[in-house]
Design an enzyme around this catalytic site. Structure first.
Site, PDB file in Angstrom:
ATOM      1  N   LYS A 169       7.102 -11.381 -16.229  1.00 10.49           N
ATOM      2  CA  LYS A 169       7.210 -11.516 -14.802  1.00 10.49           C
ATOM      3  C   LYS A 169       6.049 -12.578 -14.556  1.00 10.49           C
ATOM      4  O   LYS A 169       6.134 -13.398 -13.453  1.00 10.49           O
ATOM      5  CB  LYS A 169       6.625 -10.266 -14.304  1.00 10.49           C
TER       6      LYS A 169
ATOM      7  N   GLU B 289      18.983 -16.210 -15.430  1.00 10.43           N
ATOM      8  CA  GLU B 289      18.059 -15.430 -15.946  1.00 10.43           C
ATOM      9  C   GLU B 289      18.474 -13.873 -16.190  1.00 10.43           C
ATOM     10  O   GLU B 289      18.058 -13.173 -16.981  1.00 10.43           O
ATOM     11  CB  GLU B 289      16.494 -15.513 -15.091  1.00 10.43           C
TER      12      GLU B 289
ATOM     13  N   CYS C 143       0.951  -1.176   0.128  1.00 12.81           N
ATOM     14  CA  CYS C 143      -0.120   0.053  -0.126  1.00 12.81           C
ATOM     15  C   CYS C 143       0.797   1.324  -0.125  1.00 12.81           C
ATOM     16  O   CYS C 143       2.042   1.135   0.317  1.00 12.81           O
ATOM     17  CB  CYS C 143      -0.983  -0.167   1.187  1.00 12.81           C
TER      18      CYS C 143
ATOM     19  N   ASN D 193      -1.079   0.915   5.925  1.00 11.87           N
ATOM     20  CA  ASN D 193      -0.158  -0.037   5.108  1.00 11.87           C
ATOM     21  C   ASN D 193       0.243  -1.004   6.163  1.00 11.87           C
ATOM     22  O   ASN D 193       0.942  -0.685   7.108  1.00 11.87           O
ATOM     23  CB  ASN D 193       0.934   0.705   4.650  1.00 11.87           C
TER      24      ASN D 193
ATOM     25  N   TRP E  98      -2.746  -2.426  -1.809  1.00 13.15           N
ATOM     26  CA  TRP E  98      -2.377  -3.629  -2.237  1.00 13.15           C
ATOM     27  C   TRP E  98      -3.049  -4.792  -1.349  1.00 13.15           C
ATOM     28  O   TRP E  98      -2.677  -4.720  -0.245  1.00 13.15           O
ATOM     29  CB  TRP E  98      -0.717  -3.655  -1.972  1.00 13.15           C
TER      30      TRP E  98
ATOM     31  N   GLU F 208      18.138 -22.656  -7.144  1.00 14.20           N
ATOM     32  CA  GLU F 208      17.466 -21.197  -6.929  1.00 14.20           C
ATOM     33  C   GLU F 208      18.720 -20.289  -7.373  1.00 14.20           C
ATOM     34  O   GLU F 208      18.471 -19.336  -8.125  1.00 14.20           O
ATOM     35  CB  GLU F 208      16.652 -20.776  -6.007  1.00 14.20           C
TER      36      GLU F 208
HETATM   37  C1  AGP Z   1      12.012 -16.461 -11.322  1.00 11.25           C
HETATM   38  O1  AGP Z   1      12.897 -15.477 -10.977  1.00 11.25           O
HETATM   39  C2  AGP Z   1      11.144 -16.362 -12.509  1.00 11.25           C
HETATM   40  N1  AGP Z   1      10.449 -14.994 -12.337  1.00 11.25           N
HETATM   41  C3  AGP Z   1      10.001 -17.513 -12.643  1.00 11.25           C
HETATM   42  O2  AGP Z   1      10.854 -18.558 -12.482  1.00 11.25           O
HETATM   43  C4  AGP Z   1       8.910 -17.458 -11.761  1.00 11.25           C
HETATM   44  O3  AGP Z   1       9.157 -17.971 -10.446  1.00 11.25           O
HETATM   45  C5  AGP Z   1       7.915 -18.570 -12.501  1.00 11.25           C
HETATM   46  O4  AGP Z   1       7.463 -18.035 -13.627  1.00 11.25           O
HETATM   47  C6  AGP Z   1       6.570 -18.927 -11.547  1.00 11.25           C
HETATM   48  O5  AGP Z   1       5.905 -17.565 -11.249  1.00 11.25           O
HETATM   49  P1  AGP Z   1       4.674 -17.553  -9.989  1.00 11.25           P
HETATM   50  O6  AGP Z   1       5.333 -17.523  -8.787  1.00 11.25           O
HETATM   51  O7  AGP Z   1       4.224 -16.077 -10.491  1.00 11.25           O
HETATM   52  O8  AGP Z   1       3.813 -18.532 -10.472  1.00 11.25           O
END
Ligand code: AGP
Length: 603
Positions: free
Chosen positions: A598, A485, A2, A100, A74, A478
């Site tokens: 994203k 990426e 928020c 918030n 939010w 991870e």
């Molecule tokens: C990770 O850095 C990525 N942005 C990607 O692997 C992401 O975690 C994946 O697309 C899953 O997204 P979500 O958690 O929104 O389902």
């Protein structure tokens, strides 16, 4: 997350507020609201949607008054809609506030207030605060006293702006574990979640600390302690930021800002789930056939979840890439199954498809989600929120560590319900989990500069290996994903034991091997694997808390000593920082990596 903006002065408040809200837009939101006051009357307009749209639809620029509050919401409790948007009011309509944060004990407070005859309009935790102040006012000598008494009953995080019609000259601002900064002008003053909200009017600021509140009039301001009402001396600081810098909180990229937000959002994730986790654990405790489905970073959270459930609750879940689950497990998932879907966006197509399949087959579906009201929350039978706030960088950072916090809490609570671990041990773990945000804040984020220097020396390498064992393995995966990426360097995450079954052939002079080596079951084995890699010329970067690692590594990244089951949260933070610095040093924009989105809404 928020956004709050408050104004008192000689300008038309609604105009200053709407401009401020636009400046806070980067924080992410789903609804917008403004309250102004003139001649003892409150004017409130609020609704779901984007600022420009709500401003036009509700005529937000046509509100009288020279003091007021604005809010971008939010959603955390209650879906994003017009009623749940802030400001929220008490029964008398004299108190209006914007909030918030997350009120952990809102359910019990609401119950108490309902019994006392208060009528609620929204599903928010915020409305409870307005009614609680109203209730305390009945037995207090002043509004200020009532405000203090009410706020001292809250558990959780809150930044607030509060207006009371009977005190027309002032606005109260409060901070506890959610940001709030005052803007000091000439004949006008401001309060906001972040400096850009008022930076075009003043660059003189006063940062509130936790458990402090401010009383702000057009010509004066004072900061006091919430506990005692005592005045606190505060320094007025001058910020030299540009507006663009300020929107990122002074950080050059959203990703770095989000990495640094982790202590605060971890606290929110822990507070925000403290109560609900018990009900959820009870509801799923009897399932033995458990599938965890997710993609990408959320899949790695699922892998950590598997180790947590195995170690604490003695359950053995299958963790499946959601895109595989739909096809491979179609005939295996049934009404005796529990499917735990992890997704920050709640909109990932593969994860939604897996959830829909699970529902069709009669399984119970629990979603662990960041975005309130997203599709995943509508499909699931049960939802736990990660309360990380909006994540703008494409690379998941704070949403990952908050997923881990929620999974840890769930595993602890399941172990308690099922009696699979000693209560003293579980209590100790809970306490340690509550300390993890402080550890990240105090001992890990300050590694950013040494990690940047390390990145400088490694930026031309084209292959990295990340190794781990047991609960350290998902951290290795991870770390490798983060590097791939955003830096576009080839990286592999693998179990350290697997190294000599093939990948060791790729190790030659100077190849970086990042070893995740918390103290625990497999520490000695990790040391052997590090030595194997080192003997083939690898440049070993080890992450752990044992000094023994210093002897066997080229670079040792020292972690605070935590129980191994909690290690995935702090241990991933240096890996996020390393990937970030490598990406920047190679000239990439870490917020917008090539070819990636994203939220992946196609299969
Ligand atoms: C990770 O850095 C990525 N942005 C990607 O692997 C992401 O975690 C994946 O697309 C899953 O997204 P979500 O958690 O929104 O389902």
């Amino acid at each position: 997350m928020c956004g709050i903006i408050g104004y008192i002065g000689d300008r038309k408040a609604c105009e200053v507020i709407v401009r401020g809200l636009k400046r806070l837009e980067y924080r992410g939101y789903d609804s917008v609201g403004v309250v102004t006051e003139e001649d003892g009357k409150l004017y409130i307009k609020k609704g779901a949607g984007k600022i420009d749209e709500v401003v036009e639809r509700l005529n937000l620029l046509d509100m009288p008054g020279k003091r007021g509050l604005g809010h971008t919401r939010w959603a955390t409790h209650g879906v994003p809609n017009d009623i749940n948007a802030h400001p929220q009011k008490d029964c008398t309509g004299k108190i209006a506030l914007v909030h918030n944060g997350i009120i952990e004990n809102f359910a019990e407070l609401k119950k108490e207030l309902l019994e006392k005859g208060h009528a609620f309009e929204s599903d928010t935790d915020t409305e409870v605060i307005a009614h609680l102040i109203e209730e305390e006012l009945k037995s207090s000598g002043s509004f200020e006293e009532a405000l203090r008494k009410a706020l001292l009953r809250l558990k959780g995080s809150f930044a607030l702006g509060v207006i009371y019609t009977e005190e027309p000259d002032r606005i109260y601002f409060v901070r506890n574990e959610s940001p709030l900064v005052l803007g000091i002008g000439e004949g006008e003053n401001f309060g906001a979640s972040d400096v850009p909200a008022f930076l075009e009017y003043t660059n003189r600021v006063v940062f509130l600390d936790d458990m402090e509140y401010a009383i702000v009039t057009k010509d004066s301001w004072v900061v006091k302690k919430l506990e005692t009402g005592e005045e606190v001396e505060k320094e007025v600081q001058t910020v030299e930021w540009t507006l663009e810098m300020a929107e990122k909180g002074g950080f050059p990229h959203f990703m770095l800002k989000e990495i640094f937000e982790q202590p605060r959002v971890l606290r929110d994730a822990i507070h925000g789930n403290a109560e609900i986790i018990r009900d959820v654990a009870r509801e799923i405790a009897n399932y033995d056939k458990i599938f965890i489905v997710a993609m990408g970073t959320s899949y790695h959270a699922g892998l950590v979840g598997k180790y947590l459930l195995q170690r604490l609750a003695k359950k053995v879940p299958f963790v499946e890439d959601a895109s595989e689950f739909r096809y491979e497990f179609e005939d295996l998932v049934d009404e005796d199954s529990l499917v735990i879907a992890i997704t920050q966006s709640g909109e990932t197509a593969d994860t939604l498809a897996a959830m829909k399949l699970a529902k069709k087959k009669g399984a119970k579906v629990l979603a662990i989600v960041n975005v309130v009201g997203s599709m995943a929350t509508r499909i699931a039978d049960l939802t736990l929120y990660t309360h990380a706030g909006p994540e703008i960088g494409v690379a998941a950072t704070k949403t990952y560590t908050t997923q881990l916090a929620v999974l840890t809490m769930l595993a602890i609570e399941l172990a308690r319900v099922l009696g699979t671990a000693d209560e003293e041990y579980l209590k100790g773990l809970e306490e340690s989990l509550r300390e993890v945000p402080d550890l990240v804040e105090g001992s890990i984020l300050n590694l950013s500069e040494p990690l940047r220097e390390l990145a400088e020396s490694l930026k031309d390498r084209e292959d990295f290996f990340y190794i781990g064992r047991g609960i350290g393995l998902p951290t290795a995966l991870e770390g490798a994903l983060k590097l791939k990426e955003i830096s576009y360097i080839h990286a592999e995450g693998l179990s350290a034991g697997e190294l000599k079954h093939g990948p060791l052939a790729l190790i030659e002079d100077g190849v970086p091997v990042v070893a995740i080596a918390p103290n625990g079951k497999t520490f000695d084995k990790m040391v052997s694997n590090i030595e194997e890699a080192k003997a083939r010329g690898a440049y070993v970067i080890s992450i752990g808390s044992s000094e023994k690692l210093r002897e066997v590594s080229d670079t040792f990244i020292r972690m605070p000593d935590v129980d191994e089951v909690l290690s995935p949260i702090p241990y991933v933070v240096p890996l996020q920082l390393l990937a970030y610095h490598l990406a920047v040093l190679r000239g990439n924009d870490p917020d917008k990596p090539r070819n990636l989105a994203k939220s992946v809404t196609v299969e």
